[in-house]
Design a protein around this motif. Structure first.
Motif, PDB file in Angstrom:
ATOM      1  N   LEU A 103       0.812  -1.212   0.000  1.00 38.88           N
ATOM      2  CA  LEU A 103       0.000   0.000   0.000  1.00 38.88           C
ATOM      3  C   LEU A 103       0.847   1.265   0.000  1.00 38.88           C
ATOM      4  N   GLU A 104       2.100   1.119   0.383  1.00 36.92           N
ATOM      5  CA  GLU A 104       2.962   2.295   0.519  1.00 36.92           C
ATOM      6  C   GLU A 104       3.081   3.069  -0.791  1.00 36.92           C
ATOM      7  N   SER A 105       2.945   2.376  -1.917  1.00 37.43           N
ATOM      8  CA  SER A 105       3.091   3.011  -3.226  1.00 37.43           C
ATOM      9  C   SER A 105       1.747   3.330  -3.875  1.00 37.43           C
ATOM     10  N   TYR A 106       0.692   3.237  -3.094  1.00 40.19           N
ATOM     11  CA  TYR A 106      -0.644   3.437  -3.638  1.00 40.19           C
ATOM     12  C   TYR A 106      -1.420   4.500  -2.873  1.00 40.19           C
ATOM     13  N   ALA A 107      -2.371   5.092  -3.561  1.00 37.77           N
ATOM     14  CA  ALA A 107      -3.385   5.918  -2.922  1.00 37.77           C
ATOM     15  C   ALA A 107      -4.556   5.001  -2.584  1.00 37.77           C
ATOM     16  N   ILE A 108      -5.051   5.106  -1.362  1.00 39.42           N
ATOM     17  CA  ILE A 108      -6.168   4.268  -0.913  1.00 39.42           C
ATOM     18  C   ILE A 108      -7.356   5.157  -0.586  1.00 39.42           C
ATOM     19  N   SER A 125       0.111   8.046   1.319  1.00 41.85           N
ATOM     20  CA  SER A 125       1.170   8.309   2.295  1.00 41.85           C
ATOM     21  C   SER A 125       2.457   8.751   1.632  1.00 41.85           C
ATOM     22  N   SER A 126       2.746   8.207   0.452  1.00 39.55           N
ATOM     23  CA  SER A 126       3.986   8.591  -0.223  1.00 39.55           C
ATOM     24  C   SER A 126       3.936  10.030  -0.697  1.00 39.55           C
ATOM     25  N   LYS A 127       2.722  10.550  -0.908  1.00 41.12           N
ATOM     26  CA  LYS A 127       2.548  11.939  -1.341  1.00 41.12           C
ATOM     27  C   LYS A 127       2.211  12.838  -0.171  1.00 41.12           C
ATOM     28  N   ASN A 128       2.118  12.259   1.038  1.00 43.57           N
ATOM     29  CA  ASN A 128       1.759  13.038   2.228  1.00 43.57           C
ATOM     30  C   ASN A 128       0.468  13.806   1.985  1.00 43.57           C
ATOM     31  N   GLY A 143      -3.955   9.546  -8.262  1.00 46.63           N
ATOM     32  CA  GLY A 143      -4.237   8.358  -7.458  1.00 46.63           C
ATOM     33  C   GLY A 143      -5.498   8.479  -6.640  1.00 46.63           C
ATOM     34  N   CYS A 144      -5.593   9.512  -5.808  1.00 51.44           N
ATOM     35  CA  CYS A 144      -6.791   9.661  -4.964  1.00 51.44           C
ATOM     36  C   CYS A 144      -8.026   9.955  -5.813  1.00 51.44           C
TER      37      CYS A 144
END
Length: 126
Positions: free
Chosen positions: A29-34, A53-56, A105-106
């Motif tokens: 999930l670290e590389s994804y928008a959820i 999360s990677s994009k804060n 992503g989001c």
């Protein structure tokens, strides 16, 4: 195999709380928008919250801002949606969706575009 497993729904009285979980397997999930979106009978789909999360970056629907909190646990590869002060109008089936954490992503996840888990029913009684 890529899978998202949503859980934590249930029946609660107005003003109560629920904590939804979206557990991922087969990818990080670290590389994804959820994102979480909800679907109630006879109503249009609503994108509720998203975290990248990677994009804060986090996003909340105006009507849940201040009541819902989305968080990402990269160790457990799970995203949680803490829902407080629930209202009858929050009643819906809630789905989690994962899309690559780029500029869209989001936006994509909130529209249901990406890897999608089964829904979990949230019912808030008045």
């Amino acid at each position: 195999e890529v899978q998202l497993q949503a859980s934590g729904g249930g029946l609660v009285q107005a003003g109560g709380s629920l904590r939804l979980a979206c557990a991922a397997s087969g990818f990080s999930l670290e590389s994804y928008a959820i994102g979480w979106f909800r679907q109630a009978p006879g109503k249009p789909r609503e994108g509720v919250a998203c975290v990248s999360s990677s994009k804060n970056f986090t996003y909340y629907l105006d009507s849940v801002e201040g009541r819902f909190t989305i968080s990402s646990d990269n160790v457990k590869n799970t995203v949680h949606l803490q829902m407080n002060s629930l209202r009858p109008e929050d009643t819906a089936v809630y789905y989690c969706v994962a899309d690559v954490a780029n500029a869209y992503g989001c936006s994509n996840a909130l529209k249901g575009r990406g890897y999608q888990g089964q829904g979990t029913q949230v019912t808030v009684s008045s």
